[in-house]
Enzyme design. Structure first.
Site, PDB file in Angstrom:
ATOM      1  N   LYS A 116       0.831  -1.207   0.000  1.00 35.49           N
ATOM      2  CA  LYS A 116       0.000   0.000   0.000  1.00 35.49           C
ATOM      3  C   LYS A 116       0.868   1.261   0.000  1.00 35.49           C
ATOM      4  CE  LYS A 116      -4.268  -1.760   2.101  1.00 35.49           C
ATOM      5  NZ  LYS A 116      -3.950  -3.180   2.116  1.00 35.49           N
ATOM      6  N   GLU A 200      -2.518   6.906   7.828  1.00 34.31           N
ATOM      7  CA  GLU A 200      -2.949   8.141   7.192  1.00 34.31           C
ATOM      8  C   GLU A 200      -3.942   8.846   8.095  1.00 34.31           C
ATOM      9  OE1 GLU A 200      -4.211   6.295   3.623  1.00 34.31           O
ATOM     10  OE2 GLU A 200      -6.232   5.896   4.328  1.00 34.31           O
ATOM     11  N   HIS A 235     -14.314  -2.186   9.784  1.00 33.58           N
ATOM     12  CA  HIS A 235     -13.678  -1.808   8.519  1.00 33.58           C
ATOM     13  C   HIS A 235     -13.922  -2.836   7.418  1.00 33.58           C
ATOM     14  CE1 HIS A 235     -11.739   1.262  10.891  1.00 33.58           C
ATOM     15  NE2 HIS A 235     -11.188   0.339  11.657  1.00 33.58           N
ATOM     16  N   ARG A 292      -7.711  -7.413  -8.229  1.00 35.35           N
ATOM     17  CA  ARG A 292      -8.546  -8.609  -8.364  1.00 35.35           C
ATOM     18  C   ARG A 292     -10.002  -8.169  -8.510  1.00 35.35           C
ATOM     19  NH1 ARG A 292     -10.830  -8.303  -3.334  1.00 35.35           N
ATOM     20  NH2 ARG A 292      -9.481  -7.593  -1.632  1.00 35.35           N
TER      21      ARG A 292
END
Length: 656
Positions: A116, A200, A235, A292
């Site tokens: 990421k 973040e 999440h 994907r």
């Protein structure tokens, strides 16, 4: 096009891919573990190969075994599904080296998006908007703490090499950072084999909007509308819809073009999903790109009329995309509800057990069910607890939402705890109807979504009693001596049943009067009539007719009414005798594995102190002290398996 493909996955994922392959005439090979020997995907495939024990690390994550199965069966290509090895660059490379087509993006694209943090850097160079954060390679605690202070709190910790909410933590303050970091790293290491993290700025009340992109080897790239996946728990997505409501056409276009730009920046080929955070101001920020197909792809299929798995097979076979961007049409609205074996009232903890009773909505126009589970199957701790995906479509959002509500009422599962009732309340929630969408939706509307059951217990108990009466009644009754309905000579026949619901005991007595049963309840007389067919009881009370659905299990049964579901135990004396455990005992919330024991006998602990860390259903759970006190006994060590309700340790409360 390929003649035969192998699906390197299981459950509803494998079943979904097999369905498309059969439609276009491609033969399929399933792989299965010990736990999946009789699974639906194994029965659907043309061939099946056993690849190892139930643990995914010894079966579905073993690329060598999967490649051997492909060679054994002559499969020309491998579809990895989503999850397991679908974003594993080493597996994609091994397929290429073995001369087997990997139905997915190039190895370089998986590598680029696999981290990421690296993905953020690529997107920044490509001009895709990013949330402020830290995506660096330096992972020492001091550096991470320093960078966290720079970014500012609250912040969102993420596993750099994973998804699905695993390894993800919201950190509200610097004081919470160290514990959250260590927990996130452990969970990331367990789930993805790499404990690298990034973080973040945590944007409050954003929406989660993602774009389905597709690219081919001929330089063509399109985006296939957008999906709103804002409603989440831990999440992880619960309810998705397409197209994302209340977006301006300008925003839709900008998001779509940004998603295609992101894909082209890494020379992408195949199906991919670019995820964005969309804040209240109308700005959007790149989150990640999943290389994907995604779990929620059916809503995109429903509104575009395209089969995305078929597109994958075409692109992997070297064919061009079947549509250009200006040919992509979006019609109507679609929802997908993820049906899980989990307990919403217990922080959505996964549940295990056998699906003892299963009735699904009829798959008519606009109603689709993707599942790998059949009645009698077991939901174990080894794999994700998803039972099915319920997808509906109609001409607009309001109509589609009504169809979803009806389909959820018709979805009946028993034998283990599921989220179906929760989904029913969610789909009927006023704020959801009015587009109050945010990733914090469930927390913000907790009181309505977790409302106390409104089921009339007496009606449910009478339904259970009448079900017993009708089930005991022979189909043909030639004489009163054959009747099992409480018939008595020279007096009215009666029937009595004691039922226990949680801590409440209900004593139901019915007197037969012709084709009815009379109940004296709260100084009133209620006249009941009932007929039964399959699992459906048609129940009439003083002229008011309603349907009740019954599922029997062990010595009990569940009654599913329009207003909700109630489970009863037919009364036995032993069922009412309770034995309270020792004061301060702490038990496992579900079946799982002990990861770490943080205390020893004799230790003093504070209230809420972490005592034991366990893992189940690929998630990590921390058992904390309910009060200050002393640890007197510890019953398990790291690495041991525990059962739901097993006593882990005892903490004697500190005397005040």
């Amino acid at each position: 096009m390929f003649d035969k493909i192998l699906i390197a996955n299981r459950g509803e994922i494998a079943c979904r891919i097999i369905a498309t392959a059969k439609k276009i005439g491609v033969r399929t090979v399933a792989v299965y573990s010990d736990a999946d020997q009789y699974a639906r995907h194994v029965k659907m495939a043309d061939e099946a190969v056993h690849i190892g024990p139930a643990q995914s690390s010894e079966s579905y994550l073993r690329s060598d075994k999967i490649l051997a199965a492909a060679k054994l069966t002559g499969a020309q290509a491998i579809h990895p599904g989503y999850g397991f090895l679908s974003e594993n660059e080493d597996f994609a490379d091994a397929c290429q080296q073995a001369g087997i087509v990997f139905i997915g993006p190039p190895v370089s694209a998986i590598a680029a998006m696999g981290s990421k943090s690296a993905a953020k850097a690529i997107m920044e160079d490509a001009g895709v908007p990013l949330v402020p954060g830290y995506h660096g390679s330096e992972q020492s605690p001091d550096v991470l703490q320093h960078e966290a202070q720079r970014v500012g709190f609250p912040l969102l910790l993420k596993a750099a090499y994973g998804g699905g909410g695993k390894g993800m933590r919201v950190v509200e303050s610097a004081a919470d950072f160290d514990e959250a970091l260590q927990s996130a790293k452990r969970e990331a290491k367990s789930a993805f084999g790499n404990d690298k993290v990034l973080f973040e700025r945590f944007i409050r009340n954003p929406r989660h909007v993602e774009i389905q992109v597709f690219c081919d080897e001929h330089g063509n790239a399109v985006y296939l509308a957008e999906r709103d996946c804002s409603v989440q728990r831990r999440h992880q997505k619960v309810l998705e819809e397409a197209p994302a409501p209340a977006l301006t056409e300008k925003t839709r276009l900008a998001m779509g073009e940004a998603a295609v730009k992101a894909a082209q920046a890494i020379d992408y080929v195949g199906a991919g999903t670019v995820e964005f955070l969309y804040d209240q101001s109308g700005e959007f920020y790149f989150m990640e790109m999943n290389t994907r197909l995604q779990v929620e792809h059916p809503v995109t299929e429903m509104v575009t009329g395209q089969d995305l798995v078929e597109w994958q097979l075409m692109v992997a076979a070297g064919q061009p995309l079947p549509l250009s961007q200006d040919q992509v049409m979006v019609t109507g609205h679609a929802f997908e509800a993820r049906i899980y074996a989990e307990s919403p009232d217990n922080d959505f903890l996964p549940s295990t057990g056998v699906v003892e009773h299963l009735r699904t909505p009829t798959e008519v126009d606009g109603v689709r069910i993707d599942t790998g589970i059949e009645q009698g199957d077991e939901i174990s701790t080894f794999y994700d607890p998803m039972i099915a995906k319920l997808i509906v479509w109609d001409i607009d959002r309001d109509r589609a939402l009504l169809k979803l509500q009806r389909a959820l009422r018709e979805y009946r599962i028993d034998g283990l705890t599921t989220n179906v009732e929760f989904l029913r309340r969610l789909a009927a929630n006023k704020a959801f109807k009015q587009l109050d969408l945010t990733t914090e939706f469930i927390d913000q509307h907790h009181d309505q979504l977790f409302a106390t059951d409104t089921v009339d217990l007496n009606t449910a108990a009478v339904a259970a009693t009448l079900w017993d009466v009708l089930q005991q009644q022979p189909q043909t009754v030639d004489s009163p001596w054959q009747r099992a309905d409480g018939f008595r000579l020279n007096q009215a026949s009666g029937y009595r049943l004691q039922l226990q619901h949680d801590e409440e005991m209900l004593d139901i007595t019915l007197q037969r009067d012709g084709d009815s049963f009379v109940q004296h309840h709260n100084d009133n007389s209620i006249r009941w009539q009932a007929t039964a067919q399959d699992d459906c009881l048609t129940l009439t009370a003083d002229g008011h007719r309603q349907l009740a659905y019954i599922a029997e299990h062990d010595n009990g049964l569940s009654v599913m009414l329009e207003s909700g579901r109630v489970s009863f135990q037919r009364h036995r004396v032993a069922d009412t005798l309770e034995q309270d455990g020792p004061a301060g005992e702490l038990v496992a919330p579900m079946n799982g594995t002990i990861l770490e024991v943080l205390v020893a006998a004799g230790d003093s602990v504070e209230k809420d102190q972490a005592l034991v860390i366990m893992e189940a259903m690929k998630m990590e759970y921390t058992i904390r002290a309910p009060h200050a006190g002393s640890v007197t006994q510890v019953f398990y060590q790291a690495g041991e398996l525990v059962s739901d309700g097993a006593e882990l340790l005892i903490v004697e409360q500190e005397e005040s």
